[in-house]
Design a protein around this motif. Sequence first.
Motif, short mmCIF file in Angstrom:
data_model
loop_
_atom_site.label_atom_id
_atom_site.label_comp_id
_atom_site.label_asym_id
_atom_site.label_seq_id
_atom_site.Cartn_x
_atom_site.Cartn_y
_atom_site.Cartn_z
N ALA A 62 -47.05 -42.29 39.27
CA ALA A 62 -47.60 -43.34 38.41
C ALA A 62 -48.55 -44.23 39.20
O ALA A 62 -49.67 -44.53 38.75
N THR A 63 -48.14 -44.67 40.39
CA THR A 63 -49.02 -45.52 41.20
C THR A 63 -50.23 -44.73 41.70
O THR A 63 -51.33 -45.27 41.81
N PHE A 64 -50.02 -43.44 41.99
CA PHE A 64 -51.14 -42.61 42.44
C PHE A 64 -52.19 -42.47 41.34
O PHE A 64 -53.39 -42.64 41.59
N ILE A 65 -51.76 -42.19 40.11
CA ILE A 65 -52.72 -41.97 39.03
C ILE A 65 -53.49 -43.25 38.72
O ILE A 65 -54.71 -43.22 38.51
N PHE A 66 -52.82 -44.40 38.72
CA PHE A 66 -53.53 -45.66 38.49
C PHE A 66 -54.58 -45.89 39.58
O PHE A 66 -55.63 -46.47 39.32
N SER A 67 -54.29 -45.45 40.79
CA SER A 67 -55.23 -45.63 41.91
C SER A 67 -56.30 -44.55 41.90
O SER A 67 -57.48 -44.83 42.12
N PHE A 68 -55.91 -43.32 41.65
CA PHE A 68 -56.83 -42.18 41.66
C PHE A 68 -57.90 -42.32 40.59
O PHE A 68 -59.04 -41.87 40.75
N THR A 69 -57.53 -42.95 39.46
CA THR A 69 -58.47 -43.13 38.37
C THR A 69 -59.69 -43.94 38.81
O THR A 69 -60.80 -43.72 38.33
N GLU A 70 -59.48 -44.88 39.73
CA GLU A 70 -60.62 -45.64 40.26
C GLU A 70 -61.64 -44.71 40.90
O GLU A 70 -62.85 -44.83 40.70
N LEU A 71 -61.16 -43.75 41.69
CA LEU A 71 -62.06 -42.80 42.35
C LEU A 71 -62.73 -41.89 41.34
O LEU A 71 -63.94 -41.62 41.43
N THR A 72 -61.97 -41.40 40.37
CA THR A 72 -62.50 -40.44 39.40
C THR A 72 -63.61 -41.05 38.56
O THR A 72 -64.63 -40.40 38.29
N ALA A 225 -67.21 -34.27 31.01
CA ALA A 225 -66.78 -35.30 30.07
C ALA A 225 -68.00 -36.02 29.50
O ALA A 225 -68.95 -36.30 30.21
N LYS A 226 -67.93 -36.34 28.21
CA LYS A 226 -69.05 -37.05 27.57
C LYS A 226 -69.18 -38.47 28.13
O LYS A 226 -70.29 -38.96 28.35
N ASP A 227 -68.06 -39.14 28.31
CA ASP A 227 -68.07 -40.53 28.79
C ASP A 227 -66.93 -40.70 29.79
O ASP A 227 -65.90 -41.30 29.48
N PRO A 228 -67.09 -40.17 31.01
CA PRO A 228 -65.96 -40.16 31.95
C PRO A 228 -65.43 -41.53 32.31
O PRO A 228 -64.24 -41.69 32.56
N ARG A 229 -66.29 -42.54 32.34
CA ARG A 229 -65.84 -43.86 32.78
C ARG A 229 -64.89 -44.50 31.78
O ARG A 229 -64.07 -45.33 32.16
N ARG A 230 -64.98 -44.10 30.53
CA ARG A 230 -64.07 -44.65 29.52
C ARG A 230 -62.91 -43.70 29.24
O ARG A 230 -61.75 -44.10 29.17
N SER A 231 -63.23 -42.41 29.08
CA SER A 231 -62.23 -41.47 28.58
C SER A 231 -61.23 -41.04 29.65
O SER A 231 -60.06 -40.80 29.34
N ILE A 232 -61.65 -40.94 30.90
CA ILE A 232 -60.73 -40.46 31.94
C ILE A 232 -59.57 -41.44 32.19
O ILE A 232 -58.42 -41.02 32.29
N PRO A 233 -59.80 -42.76 32.29
CA PRO A 233 -58.65 -43.66 32.45
C PRO A 233 -57.64 -43.55 31.31
O PRO A 233 -56.43 -43.54 31.55
N ILE A 234 -58.14 -43.44 30.08
CA ILE A 234 -57.23 -43.31 28.94
C ILE A 234 -56.43 -42.01 29.06
O ILE A 234 -55.20 -41.99 28.87
N ALA A 235 -57.11 -40.92 29.39
CA ALA A 235 -56.45 -39.62 29.50
C ALA A 235 -55.39 -39.62 30.60
O ALA A 235 -54.27 -39.12 30.42
N TYR A 236 -55.74 -40.19 31.75
CA TYR A 236 -54.81 -40.21 32.88
C TYR A 236 -53.56 -41.05 32.59
O TYR A 236 -52.43 -40.62 32.81
N ILE A 237 -53.76 -42.26 32.11
CA ILE A 237 -52.64 -43.19 31.96
C ILE A 237 -51.71 -42.74 30.84
O ILE A 237 -50.47 -42.72 31.01
N THR A 238 -52.26 -42.36 29.69
CA THR A 238 -51.40 -41.87 28.61
C THR A 238 -50.76 -40.54 29.00
O THR A 238 -49.63 -40.24 28.61
N GLY A 239 -51.47 -39.76 29.79
CA GLY A 239 -50.94 -38.46 30.22
C GLY A 239 -49.72 -38.62 31.12
O GLY A 239 -48.70 -37.96 30.91
N ILE A 240 -49.79 -39.50 32.12
CA ILE A 240 -48.65 -39.64 33.05
C ILE A 240 -47.44 -40.24 32.33
O ILE A 240 -46.30 -39.86 32.58
N LEU A 241 -47.69 -41.16 31.39
CA LEU A 241 -46.57 -41.73 30.63
C LEU A 241 -45.90 -40.66 29.77
O LEU A 241 -44.66 -40.59 29.69
#
Length: 461
Positions: A62-72, A225-241
């Motif tokens: 969980a902490t990794f994904i929240f951090s990794f999303t910044e890089l992605t 991705a069409k809009d990676p800066r918006r869609s990837i954080p949503i995908a990652y966070i909802t995905g890990i939960l």
Amino acid sequence: MNATSAAGQMHDLKPVLGTLQLWGIAVGLVISGEYFGWSYGWATAGTLGFTITSLFIAAMYATFIFSFTELTTSIPHAGGPFAYSKRAFGPTGGYLAGAATLIEFVFAPPAIALAIGAYLNVQFPALDPKMAALGAYLIFMTLNIVGVQIAATFELAVTLLAIFELLVFMGVVAPGFSLANFTKGGWSGSDNFSIASVPGMFAAIPFAIWFFLAIEGVAMAAEEAKDPRRSIPIAYITGILTLVVLAIGVMVFAGGAGDWTKLANINDPLPQAMKMIVGDSSGWLHMLVWLGLFGLVASFHGIILGYSRQIFALAREAYLPSYFAGVHPRFRTPHRAVLAGGVIGIAAIFSDELIKIGGQTLTANIVTMAVFGAILMYILSMLSLFRLRRTEPDMVRPFRAPFYPYFPAFALFGALVCMGTMIYYNPLIFGIFVGFMLLGYGYFRMTGQQRADAIAQAGAQ
């Protein structure tokens, strides 16, 4: 179309993926980990010991994904971790992260393919699981080549079916659930916790990681991705939960269905757990086997997408032969990279004597090899995050890691603990892993001029 733009298209991917498709990839990449692989952790830690291990690993992820999303979101690149470490630490850092990610994503699919074969063998006892695994490779490599949007839409559909099936499994076994079953011998075979329980909990780390392994693969779809800066954080966070909830539910309900020791060293724990409740001939069991295949297929198919993009990205920048950076002229997918990873995975499936070491099953050793690659990549990614925060403070960061520096620090700490314990308990597999890394490094050192030429060519365009 001029020559320069035509050449560029040969190495460009098409941005077509939306947020829901990316969520489907995030969950689909991992969801086979709910169906098999994790139960090997019971063999060393017991149900209760493995629960503690799994909760620690869930917190790390969980902490990794929240951090990794910044890089992605800051560096949307098909190479994912390779691109982040290269920017932070230069070409050598890029090589280390790229090679580790490649090992993770190339070795995970054969383990999943073997599980597909095991599930089909339940329905068709005469079917050789290895031949079924080979067939899975041929079918899903083809689907990945045909087009990323088709592949992602298929991934979303099978992921939704896989989640539905896990919920059905929990519902069917719930009436026969017994907490006494789950806790009996839950501390490495003992009913009570003791210091002797701790080594088994550490030894089970690779199988707890298997619950979440490869979710970071969404980063490798960033260029599509069409809009990676918006869609990837949503995908990652909802995905890990989503995955944390499913992992806890599946593990608890399977362990409470009966004698959990019968599930600890097999590739199909969920059908076998359901048999304890509904018997061998129940229609529920047959439905679980068939629908359970969707979970395995979702991850298998998604990880093929991931490894192909990693091979493609490394080849595009001359870390691998440039031949593998070719994009299909019609489908705009990295078809050569798809095939290359498939050849390695199929070879692993049929290499029992080479990979079946240390007294563990072929699947367990392949899982451990993939996890070594993942953990090294996690360590390098968190180090890259810290370094880029210091060296490039003005970089555009559409998503910033919350609770910085505590979240990335905990993720880094967890990854270091995992790496240390895995080396201790799996020295032979670690030696093979290091051998792969050294072979790749030899190629990396010999091809420095090719990378310099690739950079110069890109600048000229």
